[in-house]
Design a protein around this motif. Structure first.
Motif, mmCIF file in Angstrom:
data_model
loop_
_atom_site.group_PDB
_atom_site.id
_atom_site.type_symbol
_atom_site.label_atom_id
_atom_site.label_comp_id
_atom_site.label_asym_id
_atom_site.label_seq_id
_atom_site.Cartn_x
_atom_site.Cartn_y
_atom_site.Cartn_z
ATOM 1 N N GLN A 70 0.808 -1.214 0.000
ATOM 2 C CA GLN A 70 0.000 0.000 0.000
ATOM 3 C C GLN A 70 0.849 1.275 0.000
ATOM 4 O O GLN A 70 0.518 2.236 -0.711
ATOM 5 N N PRO A 71 1.939 1.345 0.752
ATOM 6 C CA PRO A 71 2.751 2.573 0.737
ATOM 7 C C PRO A 71 3.490 2.826 -0.566
ATOM 8 O O PRO A 71 3.968 3.939 -0.792
ATOM 9 N N TRP A 72 3.618 1.809 -1.425
ATOM 10 C CA TRP A 72 4.370 1.997 -2.661
ATOM 11 C C TRP A 72 3.760 3.079 -3.542
ATOM 12 O O TRP A 72 4.490 3.827 -4.199
ATOM 13 N N ALA A 73 2.435 3.168 -3.578
ATOM 14 C CA ALA A 73 1.788 4.116 -4.490
ATOM 15 C C ALA A 73 2.148 5.552 -4.140
ATOM 16 O O ALA A 73 2.578 6.328 -5.004
ATOM 17 N N GLU A 74 1.984 5.914 -2.878
ATOM 18 C CA GLU A 74 2.281 7.286 -2.484
ATOM 19 C C GLU A 74 3.771 7.581 -2.556
ATOM 20 O O GLU A 74 4.186 8.675 -2.947
ATOM 21 N N ALA A 75 4.590 6.585 -2.190
ATOM 22 C CA ALA A 75 6.041 6.796 -2.250
ATOM 23 C C ALA A 75 6.502 6.974 -3.691
ATOM 24 O O ALA A 75 7.366 7.814 -3.987
ATOM 25 N N GLY A 76 5.939 6.196 -4.623
ATOM 26 C CA GLY A 76 6.291 6.345 -6.027
ATOM 27 C C GLY A 76 5.878 7.694 -6.576
ATOM 28 O O GLY A 76 6.633 8.348 -7.310
ATOM 29 N N GLU A 77 4.670 8.122 -6.220
ATOM 30 C CA GLU A 77 4.195 9.439 -6.660
ATOM 31 C C GLU A 77 5.069 10.546 -6.096
ATOM 32 O O GLU A 77 5.370 11.536 -6.780
ATOM 33 N N GLN A 78 5.483 10.397 -4.834
ATOM 34 C CA GLN A 78 6.333 11.406 -4.215
ATOM 35 C C GLN A 78 7.691 11.476 -4.915
ATOM 36 O O GLN A 78 8.243 12.561 -5.130
ATOM 37 N N ALA A 79 8.230 10.301 -5.281
ATOM 38 C CA ALA A 79 9.499 10.276 -6.002
ATOM 39 C C ALA A 79 9.362 10.978 -7.347
ATOM 40 O O ALA A 79 10.242 11.749 -7.753
ATOM 41 N N ALA A 80 8.252 10.732 -8.035
ATOM 42 C CA ALA A 80 8.037 11.376 -9.329
ATOM 43 C C ALA A 80 7.995 12.888 -9.183
ATOM 44 O O ALA A 80 8.570 13.629 -9.991
ATOM 45 N N THR A 81 7.340 13.355 -8.130
ATOM 46 C CA THR A 81 7.254 14.797 -7.880
ATOM 47 C C THR A 81 8.607 15.378 -7.488
ATOM 48 O O THR A 81 9.054 16.394 -8.038
ATOM 49 N N ALA A 139 10.273 1.780 -2.405
ATOM 50 C CA ALA A 139 9.622 2.396 -3.563
ATOM 51 C C ALA A 139 10.236 3.739 -3.911
ATOM 52 O O ALA A 139 10.448 4.049 -5.094
ATOM 53 N N TYR A 140 10.533 4.546 -2.898
ATOM 54 C CA TYR A 140 11.033 5.903 -3.141
ATOM 55 C C TYR A 140 12.474 5.879 -3.660
ATOM 56 O O TYR A 140 12.777 6.419 -4.719
ATOM 57 N N VAL A 141 13.353 5.233 -2.904
ATOM 58 C CA VAL A 141 14.752 5.159 -3.328
ATOM 59 C C VAL A 141 14.872 4.328 -4.600
ATOM 60 O O VAL A 141 15.616 4.679 -5.529
ATOM 61 N N GLY A 142 14.114 3.221 -4.665
ATOM 62 C CA GLY A 142 14.154 2.381 -5.848
ATOM 63 C C GLY A 142 13.776 3.133 -7.110
ATOM 64 O O GLY A 142 14.401 2.962 -8.167
ATOM 65 N N SER A 143 12.759 3.993 -7.026
ATOM 66 C CA SER A 143 12.327 4.777 -8.189
ATOM 67 C C SER A 143 13.436 5.721 -8.640
ATOM 68 O O SER A 143 13.687 5.894 -9.843
ATOM 69 N N TRP A 144 14.109 6.324 -7.665
ATOM 70 C CA TRP A 144 15.196 7.246 -8.001
ATOM 71 C C TRP A 144 16.348 6.521 -8.693
ATOM 72 O O TRP A 144 16.882 6.984 -9.706
ATOM 73 N N VAL A 145 16.723 5.360 -8.166
ATOM 74 C CA VAL A 145 17.819 4.605 -8.758
ATOM 75 C C VAL A 145 17.448 4.160 -10.177
ATOM 76 O O VAL A 145 18.252 4.278 -11.108
ATOM 77 N N LEU A 146 16.236 3.659 -10.357
ATOM 78 C CA LEU A 146 15.793 3.243 -11.687
ATOM 79 C C LEU A 146 15.872 4.398 -12.676
ATOM 80 O O LEU A 146 16.288 4.222 -13.831
ATOM 81 N N ALA A 147 15.483 5.579 -12.223
ATOM 82 C CA ALA A 147 15.530 6.747 -13.106
ATOM 83 C C ALA A 147 16.967 7.075 -13.512
ATOM 84 O O ALA A 147 17.241 7.395 -14.674
ATOM 85 N N GLN A 148 17.888 6.990 -12.563
ATOM 86 C CA GLN A 148 19.289 7.259 -12.885
ATOM 87 C C GLN A 148 19.820 6.266 -13.911
ATOM 88 O O GLN A 148 20.555 6.627 -14.831
#
Length: 355
Positions: free
Chosen positions: A62-73, A293-302
């Motif tokens: 459940q926390p992945w959705a908000e954490a992913g959105e926060q990373a995108a922002t 989710a948050y750190v993972g999204s950032w690393v994937l983007a890099q």
């Protein structure tokens, strides 16, 4: 499930900026000399769309959705989504991933359904030019075809939980381990962690055979716990649960029974935290799905910009586990945040190589 406030989440972004500024190859510089967390070395993160794809629906994600959105922002990504429709079927998860790729998602954080087969999925996505992270669970064995794995060290987490249960039992008695899918690599690691803690008592604590395959849903866990209490309740001194639904079920059942059984749980469902407050639950071990989710999204983007690579492809990074008792129930989120800050820093300065 508990979720950190946006103020605390914002600390991740600040840490990312600081980490990138310290890294010699972590970011590009603006003309005024400041750093831009929304750009990698030579790559625009606005072109990156991250898909976070669990094996199916489960409260843990459940926390992945908000954490992913926060990373995108925070990092200026082109988008982020969470898709839980795989129904714990590897073939269906592969179909979901293919569909998301067709929709323009180009970076994938995946909790694989089959730990023995997921590497085939990772390799296929990599061949198509996508960045891939194994989030929340690593493949079985010693090979990880994803760029990295960011997951709880489940053996360590289970060891901590068993230690807490044994201490609450007075270092003697009979302990029962309640857990999830027996074929899941994480379950086998958890079993090893609990067995290690019990072995260290040199026979003072007896361990029942692990009760597996009861995390499918809450009703399955409730039935398993009820049957155990009916058949062996007077012989049991402690429950250690290393899966979400058995944790909730054991906490509620023991409290209702009035039996003097120690309960140590996993994760931070409201029922578990309420049990810690009223004393019916001795402790719980929480994980770090937000950080994954948050750190993972950032690393994937890099990685997906094409200018950053992993120094060690397939590296495994522990996302952290934290023992929560009545002493720190109000403040443990600070420990999770600090761990996520450290993980972000490690990726930026030690684990990534950028041109």
């Amino acid at each position: 499930m508990f979720f950190r406030t946006k103020t605390v989440r914002g600390l991740f972004a600040a840490t990312a900026i600081a980490a990138l500024a310290l890294s010699t190859a972590g970011c590009t510089s603006k003309s005024d000399g400041s750093t831009d967390p929304g750009a990698a070395a030579g790559g625009e993160l606005s072109s990156i769309k991250v898909a976070l794809v669990p094996g199916g629906s489960h409260p843990y994600f459940q926390p992945w959705a908000e954490a992913g959105e926060q990373a995108a922002t925070d990092f200026g990504l082109g988008g982020a989504t969470v898709n839980e429709t795989a129904e714990w079927d590897q073939a269906k998860q592969n179909e979901v991933l293919n569909s998301l790729a067709a929709q323009g998602y180009n970076s994938f954080g995946i909790f694989g359904v089959s730990p023995t087969d997921i590497n085939t999925t990772f390799a296929s996505l990599k061949k198509q030019g996508f960045a891939v992270g194994s989030l929340g669970s690593c493949p079985a064995g010693d090979t990880n075809e994803a760029d990295f794995c960011l997951s709880t060290d489940t053996e360590v987490a289970a060891y901590k939980a068993a230690q807490a249960a044994i201490e609450a039992m007075g270092n003697t008695g009979t302990l029962v381990h309640l857990t999830g899918n027996n074929v899941d690599a994480n379950t086998q690691r958890r079993i090893k962690g609990v067995e290690k803690a019990v072995a260290e008592t040199n026979g003072a604590v007896t361990l029942f055979p692990a009760v597996t395959d009861i995390d499918k849903d809450l009703s399955t866990a409730q039935k398993a716990v009820a049957d155990l209490l009916a058949a062996k309740g007077s012989e049991i001194n402690g429950f250690v649960s290393t899966a979400y639904n058995p944790a909730v079920a054991s906490a509620s059942a023991v409290k209702a029974s009035g039996l003097p059984i120690v309960v140590v749980a996993i994760d931070d469902d409201k029922a578990i935290l309420d049990g810690i407050k009223d004393g019916s639950v001795s402790a719980t071990v929480v994980q770090n799905p937000v950080g994954q989710a948050y750190v993972g999204s950032w690393v994937l983007a890099q990685l997906q910009t094409g200018t950053c690579t992993m120094k060690t492809p397939g590296v495994t990074v522990d996302s952290g586990s934290f023992v929560v008792t009545s002493a720190n129930a109000a403040t443990y989120a600070e420990e999770q945040s600090a761990a996520s800050d450290q993980i972000m820093d490690a990726f930026a300065n030690d684990l990534l190589t950028c041109n």
